[in-house]
Design an enzyme around this catalytic site. Structure first.
Site, PDB file in Angstrom:
ATOM      1  N   LYS A   1      85.696   6.301  66.772  1.00 18.19           N
ATOM      2  CA  LYS A   1      85.323   5.418  66.054  1.00 18.19           C
ATOM      3  C   LYS A   1      86.193   5.032  64.815  1.00 18.19           C
ATOM      4  O   LYS A   1      86.090   3.687  64.564  1.00 18.19           O
ATOM      5  CB  LYS A   1      83.925   5.430  65.601  1.00 18.19           C
ATOM      6  CG  LYS A   1      83.026   5.562  66.782  1.00 18.19           C
ATOM      7  CD  LYS A   1      81.380   5.932  66.049  1.00 18.19           C
ATOM      8  CE  LYS A   1      80.538   6.153  67.438  1.00 18.19           C
ATOM      9  NZ  LYS A   1      79.205   6.468  66.918  1.00 18.19           N
TER      10      LYS A   1
ATOM     11  N   ASP B   1      76.085   0.738  64.876  1.00 15.02           N
ATOM     12  CA  ASP B   1      75.488   1.970  64.361  1.00 15.02           C
ATOM     13  C   ASP B   1      74.504   1.876  63.339  1.00 15.02           C
ATOM     14  O   ASP B   1      73.554   2.370  63.242  1.00 15.02           O
ATOM     15  CB  ASP B   1      76.565   3.261  64.197  1.00 15.02           C
ATOM     16  CG  ASP B   1      77.111   3.805  65.486  1.00 15.02           C
ATOM     17  OD1 ASP B   1      76.470   3.445  66.589  1.00 15.02           O
ATOM     18  OD2 ASP B   1      78.272   4.134  65.506  1.00 15.02           O
TER      19      ASP B   1
ATOM     20  N   ASN C   1      82.291   0.769  66.621  1.00 12.87           N
ATOM     21  CA  ASN C   1      81.547   1.064  67.766  1.00 12.87           C
ATOM     22  C   ASN C   1      81.543   0.110  68.962  1.00 12.87           C
ATOM     23  O   ASN C   1      80.939   0.445  69.887  1.00 12.87           O
ATOM     24  CB  ASN C   1      80.093   1.834  67.654  1.00 12.87           C
ATOM     25  CG  ASN C   1      79.106   0.848  67.563  1.00 12.87           C
ATOM     26  OD1 ASN C   1      79.333  -0.250  66.957  1.00 12.87           O
ATOM     27  ND2 ASN C   1      77.895   1.074  68.034  1.00 12.87           N
TER      28      ASN C   1
ATOM     29  N   ALA D   1      80.141   7.946  63.131  1.00 14.97           N
ATOM     30  CA  ALA D   1      78.603   7.894  63.031  1.00 14.97           C
ATOM     31  C   ALA D   1      77.904   7.838  61.586  1.00 14.97           C
ATOM     32  O   ALA D   1      76.961   7.063  61.168  1.00 14.97           O
ATOM     33  CB  ALA D   1      78.049   8.526  63.958  1.00 14.97           C
TER      34      ALA D   1
END
Length: 302
Positions: free
Chosen positions: A76, A112, A97, A140
């Site tokens: 990512k 996310d 993402n 994340a």
């Protein structure tokens, strides 16, 4: 966008053979009448591509005809150099993402953060937000930190195996949400933070299939806390199982998966999906996987 448009989507990541995203996306496309929609796994491990070459791999995928991409662990942040443009959220988070291809240009987005925010509000309505500990500051984790800021957290503490990465995410959140008190902590201080936080979020891969265990000693959790995990394979991680036994309120990673997938689908197709239907379908997929695993185990025993 017309439902008759052609969409060739790929998921880029490492060790993603068990991902449910292709089935989740293609099923919803069929339900919506998006007839030419294909979602492929582009597993770097299976293709023997080093994650350090994520940017080059993504550019090559677009040249091969992919009209959009999902990006997952651990790519990512590594994908960013491949992109021509970033949305405001992706730029702030330093992680992507979703890649939309428009007129030959690669535009990075991050769903996310919106996915976790929606999951938190739906799955833990009224959760105490005065103090939250976030474990994991990768791609994340940075999105979850931003979502927690947007949710109204007062004090946010972030721990990561890479202290510099935790400090960077803290700086980004502080810039976006000046009212939030945010600080990085060293691994040695994690136990104390666990004892004093009202909410705890795992944004590491620990607990995922292939990465067993928990990101910290769950004996430090208290029943007054809520615990969220972004891992959805399995849905009931070791962390959430332990937290449930202790009496904590819990939020599984399936909620975030569906919410971010719905936002991603809309970005890639211009068509708004039915998130409730996607959530029901995820439940069916997980049940089928559990049944298949149980059947295999029974055959092995025999």
């Amino acid at each position: 966008m017309s439902t008759t448009a052609s969409h060739r989507i790929g998921l880029v990541g490492a060790g993603i053979a068990s991902s449910l995203s292709p089935a989740l996306h293609e099923h919803e496309a069929a339900e919506l009448g998006v007839t030419d929609y294909r979602y492929d796994l582009l597993d770097l491990d299976a293709r023997r591509v080093s994650v350090e070459h994520t940017a080059e791999f993504v550019r090559a995928a677009v040249r091969e005809g992919y009209t959009g991409l999902n990006i997952t662990h651990p790519c990512k942040q590594l994908v960013v150099p491949a992109l021509d443009e970033l949305s405001d959220d992706a730029r702030l988070l330093g992680a992507v993402n979703t890649v939309v291809v428009r007129d030959g240009r690669l535009i990075g987005h991050n769903t996310d953060h919106s996915g976790f925010l929606a999951a938190l509000q739906r799955g833990l309505p009224g959760a105490a937000l005065d103090s939250v500990l976030l474990v994991g500051a990768g791609g994340a984790g940075s999105a979850v930190a931003y979502a927690l800021g947007a949710a109204g957290v007062n004090d946010l503490t972030i721990s990561d195996v890479d202290p510099a990465r935790a400090a960077d995410v803290c700086a980004r959140v502080a810039t976006a949400f000046p009212a939030v008190s945010v600080e990085p902590i060293a691994a040695a201080d994690l136990t104390e933070a666990l004892r004093t936080s009202r909410g705890v979020v795992n944004a590491t891969p620990i607990g995922m299939t292939g990465h067993p265990g928990t990101p910290f000693d769950t004996a430090e959790l208290r029943s007054r806390q809520w615990v969220a995990d972004i891992v959805y394979r399995p849905l009931r991680t070791e962390l959430l199982s332990a937290a449930t036994v202790l009496g904590c309120s819990v939020l599984d990673g399936g909620q975030m998966l569906v919410a971010q997938a719905a936002d991603t689908f809309a970005l890639l197709t211009g068509v708004t999906p039915d998130a409730n239907r996607m959530r029901e379908h995820l439940g069916e997929l997980l049940a089928q996987r559990d049944l298949a695993a149980a059947t295999t185990t029974t055959k092995d025993i025999r």
